[in-house]
Design an enzyme around this catalytic site. Structure first.
Site, PDB file in Angstrom:
ATOM      1  N   GLU A  66       0.823  -1.221   0.000  1.00 50.94           N
ATOM      2  CA  GLU A  66       0.000   0.000   0.000  1.00 50.94           C
ATOM      3  C   GLU A  66       0.852   1.263   0.000  1.00 50.94           C
ATOM      4  O   GLU A  66       0.566   2.208  -0.742  1.00 50.94           O
ATOM      5  CB  GLU A  66      -0.932   0.009   1.212  1.00 50.94           C
ATOM      6  CG  GLU A  66      -1.761   1.293   1.261  1.00 50.94           C
ATOM      7  CD  GLU A  66      -2.872   1.275   2.280  1.00 50.94           C
ATOM      8  OE1 GLU A  66      -2.889   0.406   3.169  1.00 50.94           O
ATOM      9  OE2 GLU A  66      -3.766   2.144   2.162  1.00 50.94           O
ATOM     10  N   ASP A  82      -0.821  -5.102   3.005  1.00 57.23           N
ATOM     11  CA  ASP A  82      -1.380  -3.919   3.654  1.00 57.23           C
ATOM     12  C   ASP A  82      -0.793  -3.874   5.053  1.00 57.23           C
ATOM     13  O   ASP A  82      -1.174  -4.673   5.902  1.00 57.23           O
ATOM     14  CB  ASP A  82      -2.920  -3.980   3.688  1.00 57.23           C
ATOM     15  CG  ASP A  82      -3.518  -2.634   4.069  1.00 57.23           C
ATOM     16  OD1 ASP A  82      -4.712  -2.421   3.780  1.00 57.23           O
ATOM     17  OD2 ASP A  82      -2.808  -1.804   4.663  1.00 57.23           O
ATOM     18  N   ILE A  84      -1.063  -1.796   7.597  1.00 60.69           N
ATOM     19  CA  ILE A  84      -2.161  -1.611   8.556  1.00 60.69           C
ATOM     20  C   ILE A  84      -3.437  -1.460   7.737  1.00 60.69           C
ATOM     21  O   ILE A  84      -3.583  -0.470   7.001  1.00 60.69           O
ATOM     22  CB  ILE A  84      -2.016  -0.368   9.454  1.00 60.69           C
ATOM     23  CG1 ILE A  84      -0.702  -0.329  10.214  1.00 60.69           C
ATOM     24  CG2 ILE A  84      -3.203  -0.305  10.431  1.00 60.69           C
ATOM     25  CD1 ILE A  84      -0.535   0.888  11.128  1.00 60.69           C
ATOM     26  N   ASP A  85      -4.335  -2.436   7.832  1.00 58.58           N
ATOM     27  CA  ASP A  85      -5.661  -2.236   7.239  1.00 58.58           C
ATOM     28  C   ASP A  85      -6.566  -1.756   8.377  1.00 58.58           C
ATOM     29  O   ASP A  85      -6.719  -2.450   9.379  1.00 58.58           O
ATOM     30  CB  ASP A  85      -6.184  -3.526   6.624  1.00 58.58           C
ATOM     31  CG  ASP A  85      -7.445  -3.256   5.841  1.00 58.58           C
ATOM     32  OD1 ASP A  85      -7.369  -2.500   4.856  1.00 58.58           O
ATOM     33  OD2 ASP A  85      -8.504  -3.761   6.239  1.00 58.58           O
ATOM     34  N   THR A  87      -6.259   1.886   8.937  1.00 61.72           N
ATOM     35  CA  THR A  87      -5.316   2.930   9.363  1.00 61.72           C
ATOM     36  C   THR A  87      -5.996   4.080  10.084  1.00 61.72           C
ATOM     37  O   THR A  87      -5.473   4.591  11.081  1.00 61.72           O
ATOM     38  CB  THR A  87      -4.556   3.488   8.145  1.00 61.72           C
ATOM     39  OG1 THR A  87      -3.797   2.446   7.535  1.00 61.72           O
ATOM     40  CG2 THR A  87      -3.611   4.598   8.549  1.00 61.72           C
ATOM     41  N   ASP A 210      -6.090  -4.435   0.434  1.00 62.69           N
ATOM     42  CA  ASP A 210      -7.100  -4.528   1.491  1.00 62.69           C
ATOM     43  C   ASP A 210      -7.661  -5.941   1.600  1.00 62.69           C
ATOM     44  O   ASP A 210      -8.017  -6.397   2.684  1.00 62.69           O
ATOM     45  CB  ASP A 210      -8.279  -3.588   1.182  1.00 62.69           C
ATOM     46  CG  ASP A 210      -7.918  -2.115   1.198  1.00 62.69           C
ATOM     47  OD1 ASP A 210      -8.493  -1.371   0.378  1.00 62.69           O
ATOM     48  OD2 ASP A 210      -7.063  -1.705   2.016  1.00 62.69           O
TER      49      ASP A 210
HETATM   50  C1  LIP Z   1      -9.419   0.859   4.394  1.00 64.06           C
HETATM   51  C2  LIP Z   1     -10.318  -0.338   4.223  1.00 64.06           C
HETATM   52  C3  LIP Z   1     -11.767   0.036   4.536  1.00 64.06           C
HETATM   53  C4  LIP Z   1     -12.216   1.079   3.552  1.00 64.06           C
HETATM   54  C5  LIP Z   1     -11.344   2.291   3.713  1.00 64.06           C
HETATM   55  C6  LIP Z   1      -9.868   1.957   3.486  1.00 64.06           C
HETATM   56  P1  LIP Z   1      -6.786   1.171   4.821  1.00 64.06           P
HETATM   57  O1  LIP Z   1      -8.095   0.472   4.096  1.00 64.06           O
HETATM   58  O2  LIP Z   1      -9.909  -1.363   5.090  1.00 64.06           O
HETATM   59  O3  LIP Z   1     -12.635  -1.077   4.431  1.00 64.06           O
HETATM   60  O4  LIP Z   1     -13.562   1.397   3.777  1.00 64.06           O
HETATM   61  O5  LIP Z   1     -11.765   3.263   2.759  1.00 64.06           O
HETATM   62  O6  LIP Z   1      -9.684   1.555   2.144  1.00 64.06           O
HETATM   63  O7  LIP Z   1      -6.647   2.505   4.155  1.00 64.06           O
HETATM   64  O8  LIP Z   1      -7.074   1.301   6.264  1.00 64.06           O
HETATM   65  O9  LIP Z   1      -5.647   0.241   4.513  1.00 64.06           O
END
Ligand code: LIP
Length: 258
Positions: A66, A82, A84-85, A87, A210
């Site tokens: 990412e 990713d 941190i998913d 974030t 993601d």
């Molecule tokens: C997030 C996703 C989440 C989505 C956010 C963002 P990140 O990823 O996990 O479901 O709604 O818009 O894409 O940015 O935390 O890696």
């Protein structure tokens, strides 16, 4: 060529998760990639660790991460990361986030690991062999009626301006189901479908990093995972996604405006 085992991804996911855990309640350096799209120093630290491990053990492999983007190598071996998913949750101190690591061989994800360090929950999957939570086999929920289903979704970072804001879908399905949750982590949303905690998950604009690992977790737990139009590929950039048991998948898809 040297290829990873699921145990390799588990080790890396746990170690990266420790970085997230140790940094969780510290003051963060927050930078903005967009109006509401942010990144912290811990995203970078987690990603640097994972990429370092891959380049040490699999120097010829390609990486899609990412924060670092594409690092070209042998494209028959691709890591999708990713760091941190969730974030935004992480930056605000909301304990709903994870690290996601997927490995794809010749364009197909074959190994996935998603680790939530706050709950010490490690979701893993190997194509054709199954999906597990901390070593216990996973199976999707068997609800077949929308009114008996608990769903989850998410919203894109360009929510303020995009016409594809998912709001109509959210309202429509909230009034047809037991509820629609928004956790803020696509990877956990999809892993929770695999674990039978949610009956279905959809989102209109997610990135490969993601959902690459969590999509395999959900598939190997018995979910049908496609884009929101029902097409098999959901790893384009960006892409919609829909995951649920095969019967409910069709019923959710019939209600979505994509
Ligand atoms: C997030 C996703 C989440 C989505 C956010 C963002 P990140 O990823 O996990 O479901 O709604 O818009 O894409 O940015 O935390 O890696």
């Amino acid at each position: 060529m040297h290829i990873p085992t699921l145990a390799d991804l588990e080790r890396m996911a746990r170690q990266a998760g420790q970085i997230l855990y140790d940094g969780y309640e510290t003051n963060h350096q927050v930078d903005f990639k967009g109006e509401i799209d942010l990144v912290t120093e811990i995203d970078h630290a987690s990603e640097a660790y994972i990429i370092g491990e891959i380049q040490l053990h699999y120097p010829e492999h390609s990486i899609l991460a990412e924060e670092s983007g594409s690092l070209e190598g042998n494209d028959g071996h691709l890591w999708i990361i990713d760091p941190i998913d969730g974030t935004v949750n992480y930056a605000h101190g909301v304990p709903m986030f994870c690290v996601s690591i997927a490995y794809a061989y010749q364009g197909k994800v074959t190994l996935g690991a998603v680790y939530d360090p706050m709950r010490n929950e490690l979701f893993t999957a190997e194509r054709g062999k199954g999906a597990w939570l901390n070593g216990r086999p996973l199976k999707v929920a068997q609800a077949t009626e929308l009114k008996r289903s608990l769903l989850v979704t998410g919203f894109p970072y360009d929510l303020w301006s995009t016409k594809q804001d998912n709001m109509t879908n959210f309202e429509k399905l909230a009034k047809m189901s037991q509820g629609v949750r928004r956790l803020g982590s696509a990877a956990l949303d999809l892993c929770y479908v695999g674990a039978g905690r949610f009956d279905g998950y959809w989102e209109l604009s997610v990135k490969a990093w993601d959902v690459a690992a969590a999509g395999l977790v959900a598939e190997e737990a018995g979910a049908k995972v496609t884009n929101a139009r029902g097409e098999a590929s959901y790893l384009g950039l960006p892409q919609s996604i829909l995951g649920a048991n095969p019967i409910l998948h069709e019923k959710i898809m019939a209600e979505l405006t994509v």
